[in-house]
Design a protein around this motif. Structure first.
Motif, mmCIF file in Angstrom:
data_model
loop_
_atom_site.group_PDB
_atom_site.id
_atom_site.type_symbol
_atom_site.label_atom_id
_atom_site.label_comp_id
_atom_site.label_asym_id
_atom_site.label_seq_id
_atom_site.Cartn_x
_atom_site.Cartn_y
_atom_site.Cartn_z
ATOM 1 N N UNK A 89 -12.796 4.499 5.611
ATOM 2 C CA UNK A 89 -12.994 3.168 5.025
ATOM 3 C C UNK A 89 -11.865 2.255 5.491
ATOM 4 N N UNK A 90 -12.012 0.962 5.219
ATOM 5 C CA UNK A 90 -10.941 0.028 5.568
ATOM 6 C C UNK A 90 -10.210 -0.463 4.312
ATOM 7 N N UNK A 91 -10.228 0.334 3.259
ATOM 8 C CA UNK A 91 -9.557 -0.010 2.005
ATOM 9 C C UNK A 91 -8.095 0.417 2.086
ATOM 10 N N UNK A 92 -7.189 -0.533 1.829
ATOM 11 C CA UNK A 92 -5.762 -0.254 1.744
ATOM 12 C C UNK A 92 -5.383 -0.276 0.266
ATOM 13 N N UNK A 93 -4.957 0.850 -0.263
ATOM 14 C CA UNK A 93 -4.687 0.949 -1.692
ATOM 15 C C UNK A 93 -3.600 -0.015 -2.158
ATOM 16 N N UNK A 94 -2.583 -0.250 -1.359
ATOM 17 C CA UNK A 94 -1.510 -1.177 -1.761
ATOM 18 C C UNK A 94 -2.045 -2.597 -1.919
#
Length: 130
Positions: free
Chosen positions: A89-94
């Motif tokens: 995915x392209x989700x960055x948790x920060x």
């Protein structure tokens, strides 16, 4: 009294869009490890009533983030190609955590404004009853 009603409407619309924003951030965090998942973003639009800007906001279109998906090397994964990579995915948790915090603080600010307007309305009604 109409001004206090406008303040209540403005802050309620702000709380509504921030709640929507938090919902999308939560979806992004929940799907951070889902292969092929694209991060969702929501935009805000000002409400216009008969050509006059009201100051209230509503949610606009939900858009998918088109940044590239992470390539993950795991030859044993069922989605892996012949070279052993698959799209993550392209989700960055920060970024999602920062967005969630910003939405939470905006929601709280709108809630305080709503409560202040409610208290002022109540005090005004108490004064008028005397």
């Amino acid at each position: 009294m109409p001004d206090l009603q406008n303040i209540l409407n403005l802050s309620a619309s702000g709380m509504k869009v921030q709640a929507s924003r938090l919902r999308h951030v939560s979806e992004n965090i929940a799907n951070a490890d889902t292969p092929g998942y694209h991060r969702k973003t929501v935009s805000f639009e000002e409400i216009v009533d008969q050509g006059v800007k009201t100051g209230a906001v509503t949610t606009g279109d939900v858009r998918l983030d088109n940044s590239p998906l992470k390539e993950i090397y795991d030859p044993g994964h069922p989605l892996a190609d012949e070279s052993g990579f698959y799209d993550g995915s392209n989700v960055e948790l920060m970024i999602e955590i920062a967005d969630a915090r910003e939405a939470q603080r905006s929601y709280e600010a709108n809630l305080k404004m709503f409560d202040q307007a409610r208290q002022m309305s109540s005090s005004l009604l108490d004064l008028l009853r005397r």
